[in-house]
Design a protein around this motif. Structure first.
Motif, PDB file in Angstrom:
ATOM      1  N   TYR A   1       0.833  -1.202   0.000  1.00 30.36           N
ATOM      2  CA  TYR A   1       0.000   0.000   0.000  1.00 30.36           C
ATOM      3  C   TYR A   1       0.870   1.255   0.000  1.00 30.36           C
ATOM      4  N   TYR A   2       1.814   1.342   0.934  1.00 30.59           N
ATOM      5  CA  TYR A   2       2.690   2.519   0.995  1.00 30.59           C
ATOM      6  C   TYR A   2       3.492   2.685  -0.293  1.00 30.59           C
ATOM      7  N   PHE A   3       3.977   1.584  -0.817  1.00 34.47           N
ATOM      8  CA  PHE A   3       4.745   1.613  -2.059  1.00 34.47           C
ATOM      9  C   PHE A   3       3.913   2.197  -3.202  1.00 34.47           C
ATOM     10  N   LEU A   4       2.692   1.690  -3.360  1.00 31.36           N
ATOM     11  CA  LEU A   4       1.837   2.144  -4.465  1.00 31.36           C
ATOM     12  C   LEU A   4       1.353   3.579  -4.272  1.00 31.36           C
ATOM     13  N   VAL A   5       0.962   3.935  -3.069  1.00 27.59           N
ATOM     14  CA  VAL A   5       0.460   5.288  -2.809  1.00 27.59           C
ATOM     15  C   VAL A   5       1.555   6.322  -3.036  1.00 27.59           C
ATOM     16  N   THR A   6       2.753   6.030  -2.575  1.00 31.77           N
ATOM     17  CA  THR A   6       3.822   7.018  -2.777  1.00 31.77           C
ATOM     18  C   THR A   6       4.248   7.088  -4.238  1.00 31.77           C
ATOM     19  N   ARG A   7       4.059   6.032  -4.987  1.00 30.79           N
ATOM     20  CA  ARG A   7       4.342   6.073  -6.430  1.00 30.79           C
ATOM     21  C   ARG A   7       3.397   7.059  -7.119  1.00 30.79           C
ATOM     22  N   ILE A   8       2.182   7.103  -6.652  1.00 36.82           N
ATOM     23  CA  ILE A   8       1.175   7.973  -7.255  1.00 36.82           C
ATOM     24  C   ILE A   8       1.283   9.396  -6.729  1.00 36.82           C
ATOM     25  N   ALA A   9       1.494   9.539  -5.424  1.00 32.82           N
ATOM     26  CA  ALA A   9       1.334  10.842  -4.775  1.00 32.82           C
ATOM     27  C   ALA A   9       2.611  11.675  -4.636  1.00 32.82           C
ATOM     28  N   THR A  10       3.788  11.074  -4.747  1.00 41.20           N
ATOM     29  CA  THR A  10       5.013  11.838  -4.513  1.00 41.20           C
ATOM     30  C   THR A  10       6.029  11.605  -5.627  1.00 41.20           C
ATOM     31  N   THR A  11       7.047  12.429  -5.593  1.00 43.24           N
ATOM     32  CA  THR A  11       8.133  12.255  -6.567  1.00 43.24           C
ATOM     33  C   THR A  11       9.264  11.421  -5.984  1.00 43.24           C
ATOM     34  N   GLU A  12       9.323  11.307  -4.657  1.00 42.51           N
ATOM     35  CA  GLU A  12      10.350  10.472  -4.027  1.00 42.51           C
ATOM     36  C   GLU A  12       9.834   9.033  -3.970  1.00 42.51           C
ATOM     37  N   HIS A  13      10.497   8.158  -4.663  1.00 44.68           N
ATOM     38  CA  HIS A  13      10.036   6.772  -4.766  1.00 44.68           C
ATOM     39  C   HIS A  13      10.993   5.849  -4.026  1.00 44.68           C
ATOM     40  N   LEU A  14      10.490   5.239  -2.964  1.00 42.92           N
ATOM     41  CA  LEU A  14      11.250   4.229  -2.245  1.00 42.92           C
ATOM     42  C   LEU A  14      10.872   2.859  -2.778  1.00 42.92           C
ATOM     43  N   SER A  15      11.788   1.934  -2.696  1.00 44.24           N
ATOM     44  CA  SER A  15      11.528   0.577  -3.174  1.00 44.24           C
ATOM     45  C   SER A  15      10.540  -0.131  -2.248  1.00 44.24           C
ATOM     46  N   PHE A  16       9.954  -1.197  -2.758  1.00 47.60           N
ATOM     47  CA  PHE A  16       9.060  -2.010  -1.927  1.00 47.60           C
ATOM     48  C   PHE A  16       9.806  -2.525  -0.704  1.00 47.60           C
ATOM     49  N   GLY A  17      11.056  -2.927  -0.879  1.00 48.29           N
ATOM     50  CA  GLY A  17      11.860  -3.430   0.235  1.00 48.29           C
ATOM     51  C   GLY A  17      12.036  -2.404   1.339  1.00 48.29           C
ATOM     52  N   LYS A  18      12.240  -1.138   0.968  1.00 52.58           N
ATOM     53  CA  LYS A  18      12.368  -0.079   1.980  1.00 52.58           C
ATOM     54  C   LYS A  18      11.055   0.086   2.745  1.00 52.58           C
TER      55      LYS A  18
END
Length: 162
Positions: free
Chosen positions: A110-127
């Motif tokens: 959820y966090y991975f997908l939401v931040t992909r949509i909502a922010t420019t800083e993209h962390l990996s799923f592992g993070k």
């Protein structure tokens, strides 16, 4: 500040902002809270089933099943044959462990997908998965409190809900 992941696991409970900033860039440190949460989960349920009055708990559960499902005495007798102490202990322990892992994977996704949509800083799923284990550390505290409830119970008469 934390110099190792074990210290960070304690620090996350008392100063989360600073600890999150530190552990964000540490590789493999999230295995420690993963292990602590998993050990605490397994330890709690193994201790619970070794400490309680199992016959009392089984009777409590069967009474509730009879009320909820409207089972006859014969059906309750058949049901109780499968509810042995060993079966209950291992199924509950393994179920709680797997449930915690699955919930943490879903939260990380959820966090991975939401931040992909909502922010420019993209962390990996592992993070994100590591982050979720860090935010799961309060479970260890709640499990320690649950241990106390079991220890101070009246003759091992503690339901799973308690």
């Amino acid at each position: 500040m934390s110099s190792n992941p074990l210290q960070a696991s304690l620090d996350i409970l008392i100063s989360p902002n600073e600890t999150f900033s530190l552990v964000k860039d540490k590789k493999n440190w999230s295995w420690v809270p993963c292990g602590l949460v998993s050990l605490a989960t397994a330890g709690l349920f193994l201790y619970y089933f070794s400490s309680i009055d199992f016959d009392w708990m089984l009777n409590q559960m069967l009474e509730q099943i009879a009320i909820d499902e409207g089972l006859s005495d014969e059906e309750l007798q058949i049901t109780s044959q499968y509810m042995t102490k060993s079966n209950m202990m291992w199924s509950t322990t393994i179920g709680a462990l797997l449930g915690t892992i699955v919930v943490n994977i879903v939260m990380a996704l959820y966090y991975f997908l939401v931040t992909r949509i909502a922010t420019t800083e993209h962390l990996s799923f592992g993070k994100w998965h590591g982050f979720v284990w860090w935010i799961s550390m309060p479970l260890v505290v709640s499990y320690l409190l649950a241990f106390l409830i079991i220890i101070f119970s009246n003759n091992g008469m503690v339901t799973l809900e308690d």
